[in-house]
Design an enzyme around this catalytic site. Structure first.
Site: not given
Ligand SMILES: Cc1ncc(C[n+]2csc(CCOP(=O)(O)OP(=O)(O)O)c2C)c(N)n1
Ligand SMILES: Cc1ncc(C[n+]2csc(CCOP(=O)(O)OP(=O)(O)O)c2C)c(N)n1
Ligand SMILES: [Mg+2]
Ligand SMILES: [Mg+2]
Lengths: 324, 332, 332, 324
Positions: A57, A126
């Site tokens: 971000e 959220h």
């Molecule tokens: C700081 C932040 N930015 C965006 C999000 C929205 N978001 C939730 S999960 C995710 C993807 C995360 O990917 P990863 O770390 O690989 O975990 P996975 O979901 O694949 O287990 C995003 C972009 C968030 N929750 N927190």
């Protein structure tokens, strides 16, 4: 058309008409946007202009500032206002200060779209409404489109602003149905709108709570209380004259604001009414805000946390009896 | 007399050598004057001196054209001067005058100059890196061949903004030259106390980015390394991380009691004063005569004195204009 | 019949093998039920399924004792179950009931259990890492021999909080086992589109930290690697980064249209389903009979059905208690 | 003793009496603290308990949260409130939510000290007052010691709180001279203090502007206007009864707050007076806040931006004539 489609239509129009415009944020491209706002835009405009960013971000907001300094017209999407905390340094310390700090040499024509608010059982990381924090910052504009027409018009107008504009899209509004106006000239970002005229009490709100406030007004009408409903539309700058004109007529006001009560934007509006319309008041201005708790997940607890129609009606009722 | 013999060509021609020497000396003298004016309370707030680090800014700046963009930190007097910003506008800025390079809004930490694409003066450590990434993104999207030079310190490397910026710049192959001025301290915290891995250029590997390190006390070495880095970036290979190894001779800021390092350590480093080192080599090579130095010193003194006069006699911005630059008055 | 002959000893004894198999299957069935209940609108908000990744959580959790601390993400059903949290408390949490592991305050993304040192369920990507660093700091300062296990995804690696946490943990030699569950996607963004360097374990070098990678579809390999990592950290060598290479079979969340990857890619990976892979090997080794599977399935079905009954029949927290847990009522 | 020494004395006392207490932040050790608050503590308590951190606001605040969860009593120092933007995610999304989100299973007994405010020509990235943002967050306490005694007593009391406490030290106060009270029992964090009793108007302030407000009261006394001065001391929780008791007596109030006017904490206080003491008001509550500009460096511009004695006096004067 829905609010979601209206934002998308504005994005599409801007992307078509101005080559400097591009959209950047997490999953705005291949995923289609976490709220499906940008769905289809990648196919039409390609990955250069619809940019999926890493989970970073601070840098993608900062890069938006830098790209704006560099002559582009970036639109940055932050999925949820809680995540914007990670970019708050860039927002407060850079985006808002650069023009002044540089003695007016530089400007940051950046648009940032942020999904905000509760009501979808997304719990405590959220669901909040931090518009008031943004409205506190000099050097930026803060918009809260509450209608389909504004979702469309405000984004296009924001793209003509020379300074950073933060647009808060309440996540519960995306499915909202409405119409957009295809006008050549831009809509005025500095005026609040009277969404329902009335004589007895002024209900002031913005963003996600406009619908509940209008419902409350209907309900009050059933009790022969004629409520005027003002949609602030822009929190910075704030259109005080529309508010004061209404209060001069109704002599009482309720401010409905989804943010936590202490330090809410409702407090600012109440303070300004105090300062500018004290002698017109027949009753203390009331606030209907969220309960001061990190948003709970459970449906009934979340409902009890957020402003509801009944609470708005009660607050208005509480003021009117004093009348006459 | 030195190791060079007539047979070998010198690594630098006289004109350019004198230019580099003069640039470093200008910065040194300018800051000595700034420190003096600070103690005389003509200058207030934070004042971070660059003294000891002149070779990094002067050497590196040779790699960038007027079309390129510069992003710096609160320790940016040297960069601003090396970029060609007039000493008078900088001194006036520190005096808080309307004629300052930021109209007196920024002070020592926030120098700006649109005409020279000098984008500031960032005092949140690490906060300038995302801006540089964005400037480079704008250039790439507009197919401009220019690059963005981003200066920051070793302390900034610990910030999340460093990591996010390195990853995004490398991922999108953006034309940024990251210039880390490693002076071994972040305020009072020594490199080994803020970095678990003290080899900063090695960190580029995590981003698949190219990098190198250079002796920041050797202005010619810095110039060469920076030109290499800039050429690499300019030809579309994506970003580059260049670590400039240097040392800060003065305290972190005028309010720093400098308790965290020994006098001996400082004295050791002063033996590698970038200006004296270069002067010796130039004399060695027969490029610099006693008279040249005296001449340069007097020109610099004149420039700085007039900068002070300019600052002293300049008007301040009227209080009525306090809100003038918060937002644009007219839409562009 | 397989490659193993009586002569070679098996890498795992029957009891433990069946335990691992059961644990993975429990998670699989629990989440299938959760998904069903979500479509029946008994569960709301975000629901992120772990299906396909069971071997990483189950294998890794074997390396940690009840004294150790666990920090997880919003995709933590598997970790919670593998840590021994009752399915009933998890199901009730997702139903928003007072009997839920977080009293219905957290839902699917925010599971907590103080009695099992399960510190949550963090839904700001990267946000759990600093917490894990702090838990480990507390242990180190109190000379406790325990470690903190910190699970996160590949997407979190791009966040500044990852960088700052890795550096601080390594700098202070804190007992953290960083477990990156690399499922190749951050929501809809493929690894190569969010990381300029896709080799995640390599990034440990920037922090002078030890690291390794392991096939996250092989529960025994994960268990072995995690035990090695935990032993390394437990014996005071500082933190360790273990990359677990896995894949998410379901969409990112229930609201994800899954437009960003091909059905073929998903099908390819399903051939390496960690549960089937392990089942085949166990049969191969003669450790698992048809009847065992049927028996385990029926026990799991019973457990999950009763969890659903528990959730269905549990009371919700009274609205009067809305503010009860915002601050402590009495000082400790 | 100075305010700086009082904070140091409280740190020393806490470090001596509770082995769980440690101090962590940028340059708190070898450098001696950017405001020299922790000078000498490294020598007495060693690097394990006086921890210099890398420049990593998010992780050292988050590590403070984690260490508190793990049974320690961390005191985290953030050099300047503008830098705390880099830790806002940990503060809003973790520190403030963990107790509630976990159903009361976990608590975060963390103390964070933050230097705040302007007046030292530090310009637009080192000079703001964002206490109001913190006061907006449920789940934490927000203290603003304005006296030497409070600088000492509040820190010790904060270390007994079960939830996160944020203490804002206005940087201009460090040289302030005063006395501390060495009492066994802890001071009450939930009460505002009447720093000067008066009958005609209530001047409400906190932190760095208490001194200017008391000067304004003296000046008003010269004009036969008897001002009561209230020091809020704690912004969350807010002691409304002390405010309302005073307003019930004076019937008019001016709130002095160094933060930007829009969305200032002054707005919250004004709104609460409206809600709780409307019928007692003889004049609209007035606010004296900072001008809405990123802090300029130049002395005269910074002075024009910040609340000053003259502005407070004028605001009070503006209310009193209405009286009687
Ligand atoms: C700081 C932040 N930015 C965006 C999000 C929205 N978001 C939730 S999960 C995710 C993807 C995360 O990917 P990863 O770390 O690989 O975990 P996975 O979901 O694949 O287990 C995003 C972009 C968030 N929750 N927190
Ligand atoms: C985010 C942030 N944290 C802390 C500070 C206070 N501070 C100013 S300079 C500095 C040290 C920076 O060190 P380095 O990056 O090596 O640059 P140098 O001063 O050595 O040139 C610190 C801690 C700041 N300005 N910004
Ligand atoms: Mg340094
Ligand atoms: Mg992933």
């Amino acid at each position: 058309m829905t609010y979601r489609e209206a934002v998308r239509a504005a994005l599409r129009k801007a992307l078509r008409s101005d080559p400097r415009v591009f959209l950047m944020g997490e999953d705005v491209g291949r995923y289609g946007g976490s709220f499906a706002v940008s769905h289809g835009l990648l196919d039409e405009f390609g990955p250069e202009r619809i940019r999926d960013t890493p989970l970073s971000e601070s840098v993608f907001v900062g890069a938006g500032i830098g790209a704006a300094l560099g002559g582009m017209r970036p639109i940055v999407e932050i999925m949820t206002v809680n995540f914007s905390m990670l970019a708050m340094d860039q927002i407060l310390n850079n985006a808002a200060t650069l023009r002044h700090m540089s003695g007016g040499q530089f400007g940051v024509p950046l648009v940032v779209r942020i999904a905000t608010g509760g009501g979808r059982q997304m719990a405590a990381q959220h669901s909040h409404s931090l518009e008031v924090w943004y409205a506190h910052i000099p050097g930026i504009k803060v918009l809260t489109p509450a209608t389909v027409a504004d979702a469309y018009g405000m984004l296009l107008a924001a793209l003509q602003e020379p300074d950073p504009v933060f647009i808060f899209e309440h996540a519960t509004l995306y499915p909202l149905e409405g119409e957009i106006e295809e006008t050549a000239e831009l809509i005025d970002l500095n005026r609040a709108a009277v969404r329902r005229p009335g004589r007895d009490v002024t209900l002031i709100t913005y963003g996600g709570t406009l619908g509940k406030t209008l419902q409350a007004a209907e309900h009050l009408a059933g009790e022969a209380i004629d409520a005027e409903v003002i949609d602030l539309r822009s929190l910075r700058p704030l259109d005080t004259s529309t508010i004061m004109d209404s209060v001069a007529k109704t002599h009482r006001a309720v401010i409905v604001d989804e943010s936590w009560r202490t330090g809410s934007f409702a407090a600012e509006v109440s303070a300004q009414i105090m300062e500018l319309a004290f002698d017109n008041l027949d009753a203390p201005v009331a606030r209907v805000c969220s309960a001061e708790v990190p948003m709970p997940y459970a449906k009934h607890l979340e409902a009890a946390t957020l402003p509801q129609v009944e609470g708005i009606v009660n607050a208005a009722r509480g003021l009117v009896p004093r009348h006459g | 007399m030195g190791t060079n013999t007539i047979s070998e060509p010198l690594p630098v021609d006289r004109e350019h050598a004198l230019f580099l020497f003069r640039e470093m000396l200008r910065i040194r003298r300018f800051e000595e004057k700034a420190a003096e004016m600070y103690t005389l309370q003509k200058i207030h707030g934070f004042l971070h001196l660059y003294i000891g680090e002149e070779a990094t800014g002067v050497g590196a700046m040779q790699a960038f054209t007027p079309d390129d963009a510069i992003v710096a930190t609160y320790r940016e007097h040297g960069h601003a001067l090396a970029r060609g910003m007039p000493a008078s506008a900088l001194m006036a800025e520190m005096y808080g005058k309307a004629t300052g390079c930021s109209h007196g809004h920024g002070g020592s930490m926030h120098f700006f100059d649109a005409s020279r694409r000098f984008y500031g003066g960032y005092a949140i450590v690490g906060g300038g890196l995302p801006i540089a990434v964005g400037l480079a993104l704008a250039d790439k999207m507009q197919d401009r061949k220019r690059v963005t030079a981003c200066f920051f310190g070793d302390g900034a490397v610990a910030e999340g903004e460093f990591h996010e910026s390195m990853n995004l710049a490398a991922l999108w192959k953006l034309p940024v030259v990251f210039l880390c001025e490693n002076n071994l301290y972040a305020m009072g915290t020594a490199l080994a106390r803020h970095q678990s891995q003290i080899n900063i250029s090695l960190k580029a590997q995590s981003y698949g980015m190219d990098s190198s390190s250079v002796d920041g006390m050797d202005v010619l070495a810095v110039e060469a390394a920076a030109k290499q880095a800039a050429a690499f970036v300019r030809s579309g290979n994506g970003p580059f991380l260049l670590e400039l190894r240097t040392y800060r001779f003065r305290a972190h800021s005028m309010s720093d009691p400098d308790l965290y390092r020994t006098k001996e350590e400082i004295e050791e480093w002063k033996k590698r004063d970038p200006i004296s080192l270069f002067e010796v080599r130039l004399r060695d090579w027969g490029l610099l005569a006693e008279s040249d130095v005296a001449h340069i010193e007097s020109e610099i003194t004149a420039e700085i004195d007039s900068a002070v006069r300019f600052a002293e006699t300049s008007p301040v911005e009227p209080v009525e204009d306090l809100l003038k630059d918060v937002c644009a008055r007219v839409k562009p």
